[in-house]
Enzyme design. Sequence first.
Site, PDB file in Angstrom:
ATOM      1  N   ASN A   1       0.905  -1.179  -0.045  1.00  0.00           N
ATOM      2  CA  ASN A   1      -0.015  -0.098  -0.170  1.00  0.00           C
ATOM      3  C   ASN A   1       1.006   1.206  -0.032  1.00  0.00           C
ATOM      4  OD1 ASN A   1      -1.502   2.226   1.088  1.00  0.00           O
ATOM      5  ND2 ASN A   1      -3.051   0.895   1.572  1.00  0.00           N
TER       6      ASN A   1
ATOM      7  N   HIS B   1       0.785   6.188   1.873  1.00  0.00           N
ATOM      8  CA  HIS B   1       1.507   7.138   2.729  1.00  0.00           C
ATOM      9  C   HIS B   1       2.751   7.799   2.102  1.00  0.00           C
ATOM     10  CE1 HIS B   1      -1.462   6.877   5.800  1.00  0.00           C
ATOM     11  NE2 HIS B   1      -1.111   5.368   5.764  1.00  0.00           N
TER      12      HIS B   1
ATOM     13  N   HIS C   1      -5.577   3.687  -1.708  1.00  0.00           N
ATOM     14  CA  HIS C   1      -6.946   4.169  -1.272  1.00  0.00           C
ATOM     15  C   HIS C   1      -7.424   5.508  -1.512  1.00  0.00           C
ATOM     16  CE1 HIS C   1      -9.656   4.454   2.687  1.00  0.00           C
ATOM     17  NE2 HIS C   1     -10.290   4.809   1.653  1.00  0.00           N
TER      18      HIS C   1
ATOM     19  N   ARG D   1      -9.460   8.186  -0.949  1.00  0.00           N
ATOM     20  CA  ARG D   1     -10.251   8.684   0.076  1.00  0.00           C
ATOM     21  C   ARG D   1     -11.122   9.741  -0.320  1.00  0.00           C
ATOM     22  NH1 ARG D   1      -9.015   6.796   5.561  1.00  0.00           N
ATOM     23  NH2 ARG D   1     -10.703   7.868   6.224  1.00  0.00           N
TER      24      ARG D   1
ATOM     25  N   ARG E   1      -7.010  12.620   1.041  1.00  0.00           N
ATOM     26  CA  ARG E   1      -5.986  13.313   1.666  1.00  0.00           C
ATOM     27  C   ARG E   1      -4.542  12.712   1.508  1.00  0.00           C
ATOM     28  NH1 ARG E   1      -7.296  10.161   7.357  1.00  0.00           N
ATOM     29  NH2 ARG E   1      -9.265  11.167   7.442  1.00  0.00           N
TER      30      ARG E   1
ATOM     31  N   GLU F   1      -8.662   0.650  -3.292  1.00  0.00           N
ATOM     32  CA  GLU F   1      -9.543   0.713  -1.818  1.00  0.00           C
ATOM     33  C   GLU F   1     -10.459   1.910  -2.108  1.00  0.00           C
ATOM     34  OE1 GLU F   1      -7.636   0.867   1.786  1.00  0.00           O
ATOM     35  OE2 GLU F   1      -6.451  -0.862   1.251  1.00  0.00           O
TER      36      GLU F   1
ATOM     37  N   THR G   1      -8.148   3.696   8.577  1.00  0.00           N
ATOM     38  CA  THR G   1      -9.425   2.982   8.263  1.00  0.00           C
ATOM     39  C   THR G   1      -9.634   2.167   9.916  1.00  0.00           C
ATOM     40  OG1 THR G   1      -8.892   2.892   6.233  1.00  0.00           O
ATOM     41  CG2 THR G   1     -10.710   1.492   6.962  1.00  0.00           C
TER      42      THR G   1
ATOM     43  N   GLU H   1     -11.163  -9.149   3.347  1.00  0.00           N
ATOM     44  CA  GLU H   1     -10.106  -8.766   3.838  1.00  0.00           C
ATOM     45  C   GLU H   1     -10.218  -8.673   5.400  1.00  0.00           C
ATOM     46  OE1 GLU H   1      -7.122  -6.286   1.891  1.00  0.00           O
ATOM     47  OE2 GLU H   1      -6.365  -5.422   3.713  1.00  0.00           O
TER      48      GLU H   1
ATOM     49  N   HIS I   1      -3.665  -4.338   7.658  1.00  0.00           N
ATOM     50  CA  HIS I   1      -3.596  -3.170   8.536  1.00  0.00           C
ATOM     51  C   HIS I   1      -2.784  -3.115   9.961  1.00  0.00           C
ATOM     52  CE1 HIS I   1      -5.691   0.735   9.357  1.00  0.00           C
ATOM     53  NE2 HIS I   1      -5.173   0.501  10.416  1.00  0.00           N
TER      54      HIS I   1
HETATM   55  N1  PXP Z   1      -5.972  -2.907   3.961  1.00  0.00           N
HETATM   56  C1  PXP Z   1      -6.776  -2.061   4.104  1.00  0.00           C
HETATM   57  C2  PXP Z   1      -8.282  -2.449   3.564  1.00  0.00           C
HETATM   58  C3  PXP Z   1      -6.704  -0.730   4.397  1.00  0.00           C
HETATM   59  O1  PXP Z   1      -7.327   0.219   4.442  1.00  0.00           O
HETATM   60  C4  PXP Z   1      -5.293  -0.461   4.922  1.00  0.00           C
HETATM   61  C5  PXP Z   1      -4.852   0.849   5.322  1.00  0.00           C
HETATM   62  O2  PXP Z   1      -5.146   1.896   4.388  1.00  0.00           O
HETATM   63  C6  PXP Z   1      -4.450  -1.510   4.689  1.00  0.00           C
HETATM   64  C7  PXP Z   1      -4.650  -2.708   4.250  1.00  0.00           C
HETATM   65  C8  PXP Z   1      -2.828  -1.143   5.237  1.00  0.00           C
HETATM   66  O3  PXP Z   1      -2.822  -0.821   6.371  1.00  0.00           O
HETATM   67  P1  PXP Z   1      -1.438  -0.382   6.933  1.00  0.00           P
HETATM   68  O4  PXP Z   1      -1.052   1.032   6.274  1.00  0.00           O
HETATM   69  O5  PXP Z   1      -1.448  -0.169   8.364  1.00  0.00           O
HETATM   70  O6  PXP Z   1      -0.399  -1.465   6.655  1.00  0.00           O
END
Ligand code: PXP
Length: 249
Positions: A12, A15, A48, A50, A54, A75, A106, A156, A199
């Site tokens: 992901n 960030h 994602h 959003r 952001r 996402e 999330t 998930e 997550h």
């Molecule tokens: N899976 C989903 C569905 C998420 O919403 C997120 C966070 O956006 C992640 C995985 C990844 O989480 P993290 O950034 O905490 O590793």
Amino acid sequence: MSASAKLRLGVNIDHVATVRNARGGDTPDPLRAAKLAEEAGADGITAHLREDRRHISDSDIERLMETLTVPLNFEMAATQEMQDIALRHKPHAVCIVPEKREERTTEGGLEVAREENRLAHFIAPLRDAGCRVSIFIAADIRQIDAAHRIGAQVIELHSGAYCDAHHEGRFEDRDRELEAMRAMSAHAHSLGLEVHVGHGLTYETVQPVAAFPEVRELNIGHFLIGEAIFRGIGPAIAEMRRLMDEARG
Ligand code: PXP
């Protein structure tokens, strides 16, 4: 679908966009991070979009769709705007997540059981367009059964509570959360659902989850992007991949 197939790593990149947006310019570019993640062995890229934009932007999604050679897991919240965007791009996978403007990330899974009808109608066109539909939920049998009934192909499981408990030293809570995810992975798999987990996963927390034979994909972002500051993104991902493979045996 057999248990214990290869465990995929979805990286992901949200960030990277968070850091870019802190200054409002073009760098660091999430697309560059995605290409490096691909080279480092990521099996997919997760982003994602959003509602408040952001981190990831509409143009990031466009560029990812044009450039990636691995599948994009898009996402999104279950809104009309996001459905329109998904139907325009037709990414490999769409992961439906709950979204509240005031949350930092999330925070929980989607409440599928209470919104079965609306969500069944919401995901149908996405499935018809060829997207694999994933629902981000807590390890709760009511939510899993509801996700199955509405026609999702993938769930998930939200690993945030497990990871928080581990890093805060609440080991009884951690073990209870882990056991719930283990049992619910097996249950979901028995229904024919593909199981992903994501997550909050870190080098310390990934292995017990990676060892569940029914889990097919982990989606990891925040920790990897943070670790990339110190090691570089390729080595950060390679270490996660190594830990996952080791746990898988
Ligand atoms: N899976 C989903 C569905 C998420 O919403 C997120 C966070 O956006 C992640 C995985 C990844 O989480 P993290 O950034 O905490 O590793």
